[in-house]
Write a protein that holds these residues in place. Sequence first.
Motif, PDB file in Angstrom:
ATOM      1  N   GLY A   1      10.607   2.193 -11.711  1.00 49.69           N
ATOM      2  CA  GLY A   1      10.957   0.962 -11.272  1.00 49.69           C
ATOM      3  C   GLY A   1      11.082   1.065  -9.722  1.00 49.69           C
ATOM      4  O   GLY A   1      11.069   0.091  -8.975  1.00 49.69           O
ATOM      5  N   TYR A   2      11.020   2.070  -9.241  1.00 50.63           N
ATOM      6  CA  TYR A   2      11.146   2.380  -7.564  1.00 50.63           C
ATOM      7  C   TYR A   2       9.958   2.534  -6.686  1.00 50.63           C
ATOM      8  O   TYR A   2       8.981   3.072  -7.433  1.00 50.63           O
ATOM      9  N   ILE A   3       9.882   2.101  -5.707  1.00 54.50           N
ATOM     10  CA  ILE A   3       8.768   1.997  -4.747  1.00 54.50           C
ATOM     11  C   ILE A   3       9.215   3.052  -3.877  1.00 54.50           C
ATOM     12  O   ILE A   3      10.101   2.917  -3.243  1.00 54.50           O
ATOM     13  N   LEU A   4       8.373   3.570  -3.054  1.00 51.08           N
ATOM     14  CA  LEU A   4       8.515   4.425  -1.867  1.00 51.08           C
ATOM     15  C   LEU A   4       8.415   3.436  -0.745  1.00 51.08           C
ATOM     16  O   LEU A   4       7.403   2.666  -0.755  1.00 51.08           O
TER      17      LEU A   4
ATOM     18  N   ASN B   1       0.858  -1.115   0.003  1.00 49.82           N
ATOM     19  CA  ASN B   1      -0.013   0.009   0.062  1.00 49.82           C
ATOM     20  C   ASN B   1       0.734   1.076  -0.011  1.00 49.82           C
ATOM     21  O   ASN B   1       0.772   2.114   0.855  1.00 49.82           O
ATOM     22  N   THR B   2       1.865   1.243  -0.931  1.00 52.32           N
ATOM     23  CA  THR B   2       2.709   2.357  -1.086  1.00 52.32           C
ATOM     24  C   THR B   2       2.568   3.025  -2.444  1.00 52.32           C
ATOM     25  O   THR B   2       1.476   2.662  -3.035  1.00 52.32           O
ATOM     26  N   LYS B   3       3.460   4.081  -2.697  1.00 54.61           N
ATOM     27  CA  LYS B   3       3.198   4.656  -4.014  1.00 54.61           C
ATOM     28  C   LYS B   3       4.681   4.636  -4.718  1.00 54.61           C
ATOM     29  O   LYS B   3       5.566   4.168  -4.275  1.00 54.61           O
ATOM     30  N   LEU B   4       4.694   5.363  -5.951  1.00 54.51           N
ATOM     31  CA  LEU B   4       6.029   5.349  -6.800  1.00 54.51           C
ATOM     32  C   LEU B   4       6.695   6.297  -6.036  1.00 54.51           C
ATOM     33  O   LEU B   4       6.179   7.307  -5.441  1.00 54.51           O
TER      34      LEU B   4
END
Length: 109
Positions: free
Chosen positions: A77-80, A64-67
């Motif tokens: 390609g990264y997630i926070l 339940n995160t964002k870019l």
Amino acid sequence: MTNWEERLKLYDELVAKCSRFERKGKTMPYTSANGYMFSQMNKSGEIGIRFSKEVQKKYLEDFNTKLYRSYGSVMQGYILISDEMLEDLNHVSKLLDESYDFVMDLEPK
């Protein structure tokens, strides 16, 4: 959110849990291998970790995160890594190791 110096200590603690690589960078801390960055901390103290597109999509939903954004740009390609996720550094260190494996499988730069 904590201040930048406190977040840097947390990022260093996270990277120290992974023996195959070390943190680089002074003003923009990051990890890299095989010619690719695979984690970084932006000037807001937010941490991002890189994955394949498929894994990124799955983890955006699972956690339940964002870019992840750095200097106003979405990092492909990264997630926070959210504050909630950072409460379990052992789990996040496994994600960081997974990201290292991902970039090591890419064609070297």
